[in-house]
Design a protein around this motif. Structure first.
Motif: not given
Length: 357
Positions: A118-137
């Motif tokens: 579980y890599y968070g919990g992100w407080g910025i709206v849509a801020g988690q999307l690039p992070v999750a996409t990078g994890l998938a890469l």
């Protein structure tokens, strides 16, 4: 593209359904207590509750394998509990204590437990999307046959990071499922007023990506869809969008009464289709006794009460460790060139000796 799907024949046996019901009840009781503790000034910062969204949350996480990765927005208490983070660690984090799952540094919006994927919990709206996409890469580059679940609210689909992330996921065939928790409102604005295309799953078609919508208050429908799309992500490296239609009983945050933009009648009508009661009725029909169901409810009450006691007894982080983890160890040289531009010429972190006294 699929439209709102009806629940399939139940693929969850009674023993598993009983366990998922217990997690759903735990999440609801936890949220009720979190609101109480926030109003008692024991929780600082923001606090967003997910009461009413339990089937969507627990059903999605149930479809994940242990090695899959989870990234969410800030309405994340239920996701943390469903992923196996203890109620004690979550409550202590809300209290800002060292025994919290982020050691008291993140609070309600930044829960995480990397050991549980579980890599968070992100407080910025849509801020988690690039992070999750990078994890998938990263999963692709490491040759791992796992997938990422990226949860977001309906408001996030109108942010630039949504378009950028889905574009890359589609171009690079990344193993990720973007799960939209459509609870009808982005803060106090309805989806119909904020989105030119309110059927949010249809936006996947702009990226030639599969998208579908299901009843997120139906545990079986949620699990079936999430399981199917995650299997495609793992085996075929194809991303997708899953829109879960659900509802939050409380306001956007604890500071929001939630009545300025919706009526009491609307809330009451949705509470009449409560996802927890739907699963409870299924368990009754499967032969689970009322006494056992009441025992589950009681255990949830007791676990949350112990979590509050644990959080109260956990110490606050020491002040001199406030900035710990801001930069990697040994990175002093990298940041040395920035010191001349520090505010008012300050070149090191200092504290007022009387602060917090």
């Amino acid at each position: 593209m699929a439209t709102l799907a009806l629940a399939p024949e139940p693929a969850i046996d009674t023993d598993v359904r009983r366990r998922l019901y217990e997690t759903m009840v735990l999440s609801r009781v936890f949220e009720t207590e979190a609101e109480r503790q926030y109003k008692a000034a024991r929780i600082g910062g923001y606090c967003h509750l997910s009461s009413g969204q339990e089937a969507a949350t627990i059903g999605t996480v149930h479809a994940m394998q242990d090695e899959d990765l989870l990234v969410t927005g800030y309405r994340s208490h239920g996701f943390a509990l469903a992923r196996g983070v203890s109620p004690e660690a979550v409550m202590a984090e809300l209290f800002g204590r060292v025994d919290g799952c982020a050691h008291g540094r993140g609070g309600s919006m930044h829960l995480l437990d990397v050991e549980k994927g579980y890599y968070g919990g992100w407080g910025i709206v849509a801020g988690q999307l690039p992070v999750a996409t990078g994890l998938a890469l990263a999963l692709v580059r490491q040759g791992k046959q796992q997938a990422v679940v990226c949860e977001l609210g309906d408001g996030a689909v109108n942010m630039g990071a949504w378009h950028e992330s889905l574009n890359l996921a589609a171009l690079w065939n990344l193993p990720i499922v973007y799960v939209i928790m459509n609870n009808g409102y982005g803060m106090g604005t309805s989806v119909e007023r904020a989105s030119a295309e309110p059927e949010l799953y249809k936006r996947a078609s702009a990226f030639r990506m599969h998208g579908e919508r299901v009843d997120g208050d139906d545990l079986d429908a949620t699990y079936e869809a999430a399981d199917r799309l995650l299997q495609v992500a793992r085996k075929e490296r194809r991303p997708s969008v899953l829109e879960l239609m659900t509802y939050r009983y409380r306001g956007h945050s604890v500071a929001d009464a939630g009545l300025a933009y919706r009526t009491k009648e609307e809330i009451a009508e949705r509470m009449g289709r409560d996802p927890i009661m739907r699963v409870r009725d299924q368990l009754r029909a499967a032969g689970v006794s009322e006494e056992e169901l009441e025992a589950i409810d009681k255990r949830a009450d007791e676990r949350v009460a112990k979590a509050v006691e644990f959080a109260l007894n956990s110490p606050e982080p020491p002040l001199d460790r406030l900035a710990y983890g801001m930069h990697a160890l040994g990175s002093d040289k990298q940041f040395a060139r920035m010191r001349p531009g520090s505010a008012y010429g300050e070149e090191q972190l200092t504290f007022d000796a009387g602060l917090g006294a």
